[in-house]
Design a protein around this motif. Structure first.
Motif, PDB file in Angstrom:
ATOM      1  N   ARG A 120       0.870  -1.218  -0.103  1.00  0.00           N
ATOM      2  CA  ARG A 120       0.069  -0.157  -0.228  1.00  0.00           C
ATOM      3  C   ARG A 120       1.012   1.270  -0.071  1.00  0.00           C
ATOM      4  N   PHE A 121       0.247   2.208  -0.655  1.00  0.00           N
ATOM      5  CA  PHE A 121       0.923   3.738  -0.584  1.00  0.00           C
ATOM      6  C   PHE A 121       2.131   3.928  -1.419  1.00  0.00           C
ATOM      7  N   VAL A 122       2.249   3.030  -2.332  1.00  0.00           N
ATOM      8  CA  VAL A 122       3.278   3.173  -3.168  1.00  0.00           C
ATOM      9  C   VAL A 122       2.838   4.181  -4.353  1.00  0.00           C
ATOM     10  N   GLU A 123       3.271   5.034  -4.885  1.00  0.00           N
ATOM     11  CA  GLU A 123       3.040   5.774  -5.789  1.00  0.00           C
ATOM     12  C   GLU A 123       3.500   5.264  -7.130  1.00  0.00           C
ATOM     13  N   SER A 124       2.742   4.546  -7.752  1.00  0.00           N
ATOM     14  CA  SER A 124       3.329   3.894  -8.992  1.00  0.00           C
ATOM     15  C   SER A 124       2.679   4.122 -10.150  1.00  0.00           C
ATOM     16  N   PRO A 125       3.512   4.876 -11.162  1.00  0.00           N
ATOM     17  CA  PRO A 125       2.944   5.359 -12.286  1.00  0.00           C
ATOM     18  C   PRO A 125       2.364   4.188 -13.083  1.00  0.00           C
ATOM     19  N   ALA A 126       2.921   2.994 -13.208  1.00  0.00           N
ATOM     20  CA  ALA A 126       2.550   1.826 -13.793  1.00  0.00           C
ATOM     21  C   ALA A 126       1.160   1.175 -13.660  1.00  0.00           C
ATOM     22  N   ALA A 127       1.074   1.159 -12.128  1.00  0.00           N
ATOM     23  CA  ALA A 127       0.052   0.787 -11.450  1.00  0.00           C
ATOM     24  C   ALA A 127      -1.175   1.694 -11.793  1.00  0.00           C
ATOM     25  N   LYS A 128      -0.902   2.758 -11.451  1.00  0.00           N
ATOM     26  CA  LYS A 128      -2.159   3.734 -11.775  1.00  0.00           C
ATOM     27  C   LYS A 128      -2.665   3.964 -12.857  1.00  0.00           C
ATOM     28  N   THR A 129      -1.477   4.060 -13.858  1.00  0.00           N
ATOM     29  CA  THR A 129      -2.000   4.204 -15.286  1.00  0.00           C
ATOM     30  C   THR A 129      -3.024   2.973 -15.649  1.00  0.00           C
ATOM     31  N   SER A 130      -2.694   1.732 -15.216  1.00  0.00           N
ATOM     32  CA  SER A 130      -3.265   0.597 -15.291  1.00  0.00           C
ATOM     33  C   SER A 130      -4.712   0.672 -14.889  1.00  0.00           C
ATOM     34  N   ASP A 131      -4.847   1.380 -13.663  1.00  0.00           N
ATOM     35  CA  ASP A 131      -6.040   1.554 -12.768  1.00  0.00           C
ATOM     36  C   ASP A 131      -7.053   2.298 -13.610  1.00  0.00           C
ATOM     37  N   ILE A 132      -6.506   3.474 -14.363  1.00  0.00           N
ATOM     38  CA  ILE A 132      -7.201   4.299 -15.218  1.00  0.00           C
ATOM     39  C   ILE A 132      -7.869   3.568 -16.386  1.00  0.00           C
ATOM     40  N   ARG A 133      -7.132   2.811 -16.866  1.00  0.00           N
ATOM     41  CA  ARG A 133      -7.503   2.217 -18.049  1.00  0.00           C
ATOM     42  C   ARG A 133      -8.563   1.003 -17.686  1.00  0.00           C
ATOM     43  N   ALA A 134      -8.682   0.521 -16.827  1.00  0.00           N
ATOM     44  CA  ALA A 134      -9.524  -0.279 -16.026  1.00  0.00           C
ATOM     45  C   ALA A 134     -10.863   0.510 -15.780  1.00  0.00           C
ATOM     46  N   ALA A 135     -10.609   1.824 -15.097  1.00  0.00           N
ATOM     47  CA  ALA A 135     -11.850   2.539 -14.910  1.00  0.00           C
ATOM     48  C   ALA A 135     -12.426   2.840 -16.305  1.00  0.00           C
ATOM     49  N   PHE A 136     -11.857   3.258 -17.313  1.00  0.00           N
ATOM     50  CA  PHE A 136     -12.387   3.601 -18.731  1.00  0.00           C
ATOM     51  C   PHE A 136     -13.475   2.364 -18.993  1.00  0.00           C
ATOM     52  N   ASP A 137     -12.646   1.141 -18.924  1.00  0.00           N
ATOM     53  CA  ASP A 137     -13.395  -0.078 -19.359  1.00  0.00           C
ATOM     54  C   ASP A 137     -14.727  -0.213 -18.474  1.00  0.00           C
ATOM     55  N   PHE A 138     -14.606   0.080 -17.365  1.00  0.00           N
ATOM     56  CA  PHE A 138     -15.675  -0.309 -16.517  1.00  0.00           C
ATOM     57  C   PHE A 138     -16.772   0.765 -16.460  1.00  0.00           C
ATOM     58  N   VAL A 139     -16.587   2.077 -16.836  1.00  0.00           N
ATOM     59  CA  VAL A 139     -17.689   3.151 -16.939  1.00  0.00           C
ATOM     60  C   VAL A 139     -18.338   2.796 -18.167  1.00  0.00           C
ATOM     61  N   ALA A 140     -17.679   2.299 -19.147  1.00  0.00           N
ATOM     62  CA  ALA A 140     -18.452   2.067 -20.599  1.00  0.00           C
ATOM     63  C   ALA A 140     -19.340   1.057 -20.462  1.00  0.00           C
ATOM     64  N   THR A 141     -19.683   0.348 -19.310  1.00  0.00           N
ATOM     65  CA  THR A 141     -20.208  -0.732 -18.866  1.00  0.00           C
ATOM     66  C   THR A 141     -21.706  -0.297 -18.380  1.00  0.00           C
ATOM     67  N   LEU A 142     -21.694   0.885 -18.015  1.00  0.00           N
ATOM     68  CA  LEU A 142     -22.706   1.475 -16.829  1.00  0.00           C
ATOM     69  C   LEU A 142     -24.037   1.928 -18.113  1.00  0.00           C
ATOM     70  N   PRO A 143     -25.260   1.822 -17.683  1.00  0.00           N
ATOM     71  CA  PRO A 143     -26.169   2.262 -18.496  1.00  0.00           C
ATOM     72  C   PRO A 143     -26.470   3.917 -18.383  1.00  0.00           C
ATOM     73  N   GLU A 144     -25.592   4.426 -17.443  1.00  0.00           N
ATOM     74  CA  GLU A 144     -25.888   5.899 -17.360  1.00  0.00           C
ATOM     75  C   GLU A 144     -24.924   6.628 -18.149  1.00  0.00           C
ATOM     76  N   VAL A 145     -23.854   5.974 -18.659  1.00  0.00           N
ATOM     77  CA  VAL A 145     -22.792   6.325 -19.337  1.00  0.00           C
ATOM     78  C   VAL A 145     -22.832   5.941 -20.916  1.00  0.00           C
ATOM     79  N   ASP A 146     -22.682   7.066 -21.639  1.00  0.00           N
ATOM     80  CA  ASP A 146     -22.655   6.959 -23.311  1.00  0.00           C
ATOM     81  C   ASP A 146     -21.161   6.649 -23.578  1.00  0.00           C
ATOM     82  N   PRO A 147     -21.048   5.335 -23.843  1.00  0.00           N
ATOM     83  CA  PRO A 147     -19.690   4.774 -24.159  1.00  0.00           C
ATOM     84  C   PRO A 147     -18.811   5.462 -25.333  1.00  0.00           C
ATOM     85  N   THR A 148     -19.387   6.187 -26.097  1.00  0.00           N
ATOM     86  CA  THR A 148     -18.952   6.720 -27.115  1.00  0.00           C
ATOM     87  C   THR A 148     -18.462   8.216 -26.668  1.00  0.00           C
ATOM     88  N   ARG A 149     -18.775   8.810 -25.436  1.00  0.00           N
ATOM     89  CA  ARG A 149     -18.373  10.102 -25.241  1.00  0.00           C
ATOM     90  C   ARG A 149     -17.845  10.056 -23.902  1.00  0.00           C
TER      91      ARG A 149
END
Length: 319
Positions: free
Chosen positions: A101-130
């Motif tokens: 915990r508490f490691v400022e890891s650019p690689a890990a955080k970049t990976s987490d943001i990619r995963a967040a993009f993929d996740f929100v694209a599945t939510l019905p309230e989100v337009d996956p094209t925008r």
């Protein structure tokens, strides 16, 4: 590259909009075997229509309740859904590998943001094209890298971005000798299973990552109960060898940046834009400090107006 026009800036500064009421929903998603905790922000009483959405990430050591939540609410006020989350190893989210915990890891955080993009694209309230990405301070580099080559991401915005290269790292952290010393410390801490110190402290404190007082140390600002206020020295090498100011050529999406010469390392923005060949909007505010961008109402409003206007250019108008 477009510089923000004085006429446009004046119009935004004189315009006032009613503050929207915001609904939030706590959600979880996974990345690399860990569970991450996030929050979806929607206009109060939203009817379920799919909205253009902004994934918002914050400064180093931060949790989603700090500056990410501030900008998420600003985006909702301007017609978007928004999403924030805690990175692995921080806040309410699960650990990095080896229970770290508490490691400022650019690689890990970049990976987490990619995963967040993929996740929100599945939510019905989100337009996956925008879906758009907004990175603040240290996560600006992570946001650039997570968006580069990513067809899910329409546009990118950066507020007070900390975009460093080797020259800037050496200037900030005591020259090549100082950097080498911190990397050696980090390697020793990693070999020992981690070495955790306070992230924030009063001005002049010893044994603290940020002995400067201000935002992270003030309870009415960033020193909220949800803030971990921890730093793991095992993360020094990953942080000090990360040079996002050199990554401008990776990004193809249209980009908007809001910064100030009075905030942290504006020279990093200039270095980044030298290598960026896409459509860029740069707005430099006068006499705005790094911490002011996190929670000063006037400065947050101006930054949010610029970023939202940039994102709305893809929607074809107000959302």
């Amino acid at each position: 590259m477009k510089l923000f026009s004085l006429a446009t800036a004046a119009a935004l500064m004189t315009s006032t909009a009613a503050i929207a009421q915001v609904e939030t929903r706590t959600v979880t998603f996974t990345n690399e075997g860990a569970t991450l905790s996030g929050t979806l922000y929607l206009p109060e009483g939203h009817d379920g229509t799919a909205l253009p959405t902004v994934v918002v990430t914050g400064a180093w050591t931060s949790v989603e309740e700090q500056m990410p939540s501030v900008y998420a609410e600003e985006m909702v006020d301007r017609g978007f859904a928004a999403f924030t989350f805690d990175f692995r190893g921080w806040g309410k989210s699960g650990d990095l590998p080896e229970d770290t915990r508490f490691v400022e890891s650019p690689a890990a955080k970049t990976s987490d943001i990619r995963a967040a993009f993929d996740f929100v694209a599945t939510l019905p309230e989100v337009d996956p094209t925008r879906i758009n990405g907004l990175g603040i301070c240290a996560s600006a580099g992570y946001m650039v890298d997570a968006s580069a080559g990513n067809a899910r991401v329409a546009r990118v915005g950066l507020v007070a971005p900390w975009l460093q290269n080797q020259e800037i790292v050496n200037a900030v952290y005591g020259g090549a000798e100082g950097v080498d010393g911190l990397i050696e410390m980090g390697r020793a801490a990693k070999a020992a299973g981690g070495q955790i110190i306070p992230a924030a402290g009063p001005e002049g404190a010893t044994g603290v990552l940020m002995p400067i007082g201000g935002y992270y140390y003030e309870q009415d600002r960033g020193a909220i109960p949800a803030y971990d206020n921890q730093w793991n020295n095992a993360g020094w090498e990953g942080w000090l060898t990360y040079y996002p100011a050199d990554h401008g050529n990776r990004l193809t999406q249209p980009l908007a940046i809001v910064h100030s010469e009075a905030a942290a390392i504006p020279q990093g923005v200039r270095a980044f834009l030298q290598n960026y060949t896409g459509d860029a909007t740069l707005r430099m505010l006068e006499e705005v400090t790094q911490f002011d961008f996190y929670d000063s109402p006037e400065d947050v409003t101006r930054a949010a107006d610029t970023i939202a206007g940039h994102f709305k250019a893809h929607t074809g108008g107000d959302s």
